[in-house]
Design a protein around this motif. Structure first.
Motif, PDB file in Angstrom:
ATOM      1  N   SER A  82       1.382  -1.314   0.046  1.00 53.89           N
ATOM      2  CA  SER A  82      -0.051   0.243   0.274  1.00 53.89           C
ATOM      3  C   SER A  82       1.292   1.314  -0.099  1.00 53.89           C
ATOM      4  O   SER A  82       0.394   2.148  -0.798  1.00 53.89           O
ATOM      5  CB  SER A  82      -1.023  -0.190   1.148  1.00 53.89           C
ATOM      6  OG  SER A  82      -0.961   1.035   2.043  1.00 53.89           O
ATOM      7  N   ASN A  83       2.145   1.067   0.132  1.00 49.28           N
ATOM      8  CA  ASN A  83       2.842   2.989   1.276  1.00 49.28           C
ATOM      9  C   ASN A  83       3.513   2.762  -0.934  1.00 49.28           C
ATOM     10  O   ASN A  83       3.843   3.257  -1.160  1.00 49.28           O
ATOM     11  CB  ASN A  83       4.596   2.502   1.998  1.00 49.28           C
ATOM     12  CG  ASN A  83       3.769   2.335   3.024  1.00 49.28           C
ATOM     13  OD1 ASN A  83       2.397   2.751   3.298  1.00 49.28           O
ATOM     14  ND2 ASN A  83       4.946   1.816   3.733  1.00 49.28           N
ATOM     15  N   LYS A  84       3.538   1.973  -1.451  1.00 49.74           N
ATOM     16  CA  LYS A  84       4.354   1.649  -2.928  1.00 49.74           C
ATOM     17  C   LYS A  84       3.326   1.790  -3.755  1.00 49.74           C
ATOM     18  O   LYS A  84       3.513   3.144  -4.759  1.00 49.74           O
ATOM     19  CB  LYS A  84       4.905   0.073  -3.473  1.00 49.74           C
ATOM     20  CG  LYS A  84       6.335  -0.271  -2.764  1.00 49.74           C
ATOM     21  CD  LYS A  84       6.563  -1.488  -3.338  1.00 49.74           C
ATOM     22  CE  LYS A  84       7.601  -2.223  -3.150  1.00 49.74           C
ATOM     23  NZ  LYS A  84       8.010  -3.587  -3.302  1.00 49.74           N
ATOM     24  N   ASN A  85       2.197   1.445  -3.924  1.00 51.77           N
ATOM     25  CA  ASN A  85       0.621   2.029  -4.737  1.00 51.77           C
ATOM     26  C   ASN A  85       0.809   3.895  -4.886  1.00 51.77           C
ATOM     27  O   ASN A  85       0.628   4.330  -5.176  1.00 51.77           O
ATOM     28  CB  ASN A  85      -0.447   1.450  -4.018  1.00 51.77           C
ATOM     29  CG  ASN A  85      -0.523  -0.313  -5.023  1.00 51.77           C
ATOM     30  OD1 ASN A  85       0.779  -0.627  -5.660  1.00 51.77           O
ATOM     31  ND2 ASN A  85      -1.392  -0.940  -4.232  1.00 51.77           N
ATOM     32  N   SER A  86       0.612   4.171  -2.860  1.00 48.68           N
ATOM     33  CA  SER A  86       0.576   5.587  -2.620  1.00 48.68           C
ATOM     34  C   SER A  86       1.570   6.397  -3.301  1.00 48.68           C
ATOM     35  O   SER A  86       1.536   7.725  -4.137  1.00 48.68           O
ATOM     36  CB  SER A  86       0.375   5.760  -0.860  1.00 48.68           C
ATOM     37  OG  SER A  86       1.388   5.924  -0.759  1.00 48.68           O
ATOM     38  N   THR A  87       2.934   5.947  -3.037  1.00 53.21           N
ATOM     39  CA  THR A  87       4.137   6.704  -3.489  1.00 53.21           C
ATOM     40  C   THR A  87       4.221   6.520  -5.755  1.00 53.21           C
ATOM     41  O   THR A  87       3.741   7.899  -5.718  1.00 53.21           O
ATOM     42  CB  THR A  87       5.133   5.493  -3.087  1.00 53.21           C
ATOM     43  OG1 THR A  87       5.147   5.702  -1.824  1.00 53.21           O
ATOM     44  CG2 THR A  87       6.465   6.831  -3.712  1.00 53.21           C
ATOM     45  N   VAL A  88       3.614   5.787  -5.371  1.00 51.74           N
ATOM     46  CA  VAL A  88       4.045   5.591  -7.167  1.00 51.74           C
ATOM     47  C   VAL A  88       2.616   6.762  -8.160  1.00 51.74           C
ATOM     48  O   VAL A  88       2.271   7.278  -8.324  1.00 51.74           O
ATOM     49  CB  VAL A  88       2.800   4.694  -8.413  1.00 51.74           C
ATOM     50  CG1 VAL A  88       2.977   4.391  -8.976  1.00 51.74           C
ATOM     51  CG2 VAL A  88       4.840   3.511  -7.385  1.00 51.74           C
ATOM     52  N   LEU A  89       0.968   6.121  -7.187  1.00 53.75           N
ATOM     53  CA  LEU A  89       0.390   7.216  -7.217  1.00 53.75           C
ATOM     54  C   LEU A  89       0.007   8.691  -6.988  1.00 53.75           C
ATOM     55  O   LEU A  89      -0.052   9.839  -7.375  1.00 53.75           O
ATOM     56  CB  LEU A  89      -1.158   7.072  -6.174  1.00 53.75           C
ATOM     57  CG  LEU A  89      -1.984   6.107  -6.984  1.00 53.75           C
ATOM     58  CD1 LEU A  89      -2.489   4.546  -6.011  1.00 53.75           C
ATOM     59  CD2 LEU A  89      -3.299   6.360  -8.035  1.00 53.75           C
ATOM     60  N   GLY A  90       0.958   8.941  -6.101  1.00 60.59           N
ATOM     61  CA  GLY A  90       1.174  10.696  -5.959  1.00 60.59           C
ATOM     62  C   GLY A  90       2.144  11.197  -6.661  1.00 60.59           C
ATOM     63  O   GLY A  90       1.680  12.255  -6.978  1.00 60.59           O
TER      64      GLY A  90
END
Length: 136
Positions: free
Chosen positions: A6-14
C-alpha cells in the motif's frame, strides 16, 4: 521502515498525480499564451514567417517549465525527475494533438521541442523543490 504494497501504491499514485497536475497546468498555460499570441498576430497584421517557430518553441519551453514547477510543488520532492517527466508528458500531448490535427509525420523541429521541453520541465522542477521557504 519496510515498504508495504500500500505504501508503494500510494507513492506511485502520488507521483502520477503530481506529474499529471503539472502537465495539465502547463497545457492550460500554453493554451492561454498561444491565444494571447494569436490575438497579437491578428492585431499586428504582419508577422515574419521566420519568427513563428521560435515563438512556438519559447511558449512550449515556458509551459514545460511551469509544468515541471507545479509537478514538483505538488510532490515536494524529486523535482528534477518529476519536472522532466511532466515536460515529457506535455510534449507527448502536443505531439498527439499535432499528429491528429495535421494527419502527418512529425517534422525535424519535433526533436528540438522534445529536448527543450524536457530540459525546461526539469529545470522548473529543480527550482521548485530547491526554493527556500520563509521561516516565520
Amino acid at each position: 521502515m519496510k515498504m508495504t504494497r500500500s505504501n508503494k501504491n500510494s507513492t506511485v499514485l502520488g507521483a502520477v498525480r503530481a506529474v499529471v497536475i503539472g502537465a495539465v497546468c502547463g497545457a492550460v498555460l500554453c493554451a492561454g499564451l498561444l491565444a494571447l499570441f494569436a490575438f497579437g498576430f491578428v492585431k499586428a497584421s504582419y508577422i515574419p514567417q521566420f519568427a513563428i517557430n521560435p515563438i512556438i518553441i519559447a511558449v512550449s519551453a515556458f509551459s514545460a517549465f511551469a509544468a515541471g514547477f507545479f509537478a514538483a510543488k505538488v510532490s515536494k520532492k524529486n523535482g528534477l525527475l518529476f519536472g522532466a517527466i511532466s515536460g515529457l508528458l506535455l510534449f507527448i500531448l502536443f505531439l498527439l494533438a499535432g499528429v491528429i490535427v495535421f494527419h502527418g509525420a512529425p517534422v525535424l523541429t519535433t526533436l528540438t521541442r522534445l529536448a527543450v521541453m524536457v530540459l525546461a520541465g526539469a529545470i522548473g522542477g529543480l527550482l521548485s523543490v530547491s526554493k527556500k521557504s520563509k521561516i516565520k
